[in-house]
Design an enzyme around this catalytic site. Structure first.
Site, PDB file in Angstrom:
ATOM      1  CB  ILE A 182      -0.815   0.178   1.359  1.00  0.00           C
ATOM      2  CG1 ILE A 182      -1.687  -1.113   1.258  1.00  0.00           C
ATOM      3  CG2 ILE A 182      -1.621   1.363   1.165  1.00  0.00           C
ATOM      4  CD1 ILE A 182      -2.322  -1.588   2.760  1.00  0.00           C
ATOM      5  CB  CYS A 183       1.723   3.645  -2.331  1.00  0.00           C
ATOM      6  SG  CYS A 183       2.678   5.287  -2.497  1.00  0.00           S
TER       7      CYS A 183
END
Length: 148
Positions: free
Chosen positions: A91-92
């Site tokens: 996840i960014c």
């Protein structure tokens, strides 16, 4: 695990068991190293009726350091098709890296991810997904991509 980490995680686990926000459910927390929580997006969304599984891994510096958080990708679960979620589940999100604060918690991370998914209008992978996944380590905290 340090005593500070253990006390904090005990407190968070108690709160999750007593009053977990809607759409978030504890699936497994056998120790203070790895927890699994299910996540559903509330309301109308491109992710309506989909359930995702999050894996939280804690080191002995938690809550000073952020947990390692990924969407589980296996034979039962997939990472959501989202511009800030790689197909390997990484996840960014700034709050999982440079934007982490010890006042954040497992619940607040889940709520932030619910919000991130709810605001999505088009299912798509981040640019460079295939290349990123090919070279990414298992632990997303070992990659400097959160501030992008």
């Amino acid at each position: 695990m340090s005593s500070i980490s253990t006390r904090r995680l005990q407190k968070e686990l108690k709160e999750i068991n007593n009053d977990c926000p809607q759409g978030i459910a504890l699936v497994k927390a056998e120790d203070f190293e790895t927890w699994y929580l299910s996540l559903q997006v509330l309301g109308e969304s491109v992710f309506a009726d989909e359930t995702f599984l999050l894996k939280f891994r804690f080191d002995n510096q938690y809550p000073i350091s952020s947990p390692s958080v990924t969407f589980v990708v296996d034979e039962h679960f997939q990472a959501p098709l989202h511009p800030h979620v790689y197909s390997n589940g990484h996840i960014c999100a700034n709050i999982l890296g440079d934007g982490w604060s010890p006042v954040l918690s497992v619940t607040s991370v889940c709520i932030s991810l619910q919000s991130m998914l709810a605001s999505c209008t088009k299912k798509e992978r981040p640019e460079g997904n295939d290349r990123y996944v090919m070279f990414a380590p298992e632990d997303p905290k070992k990659v400097d991509h959160f501030s992008s």
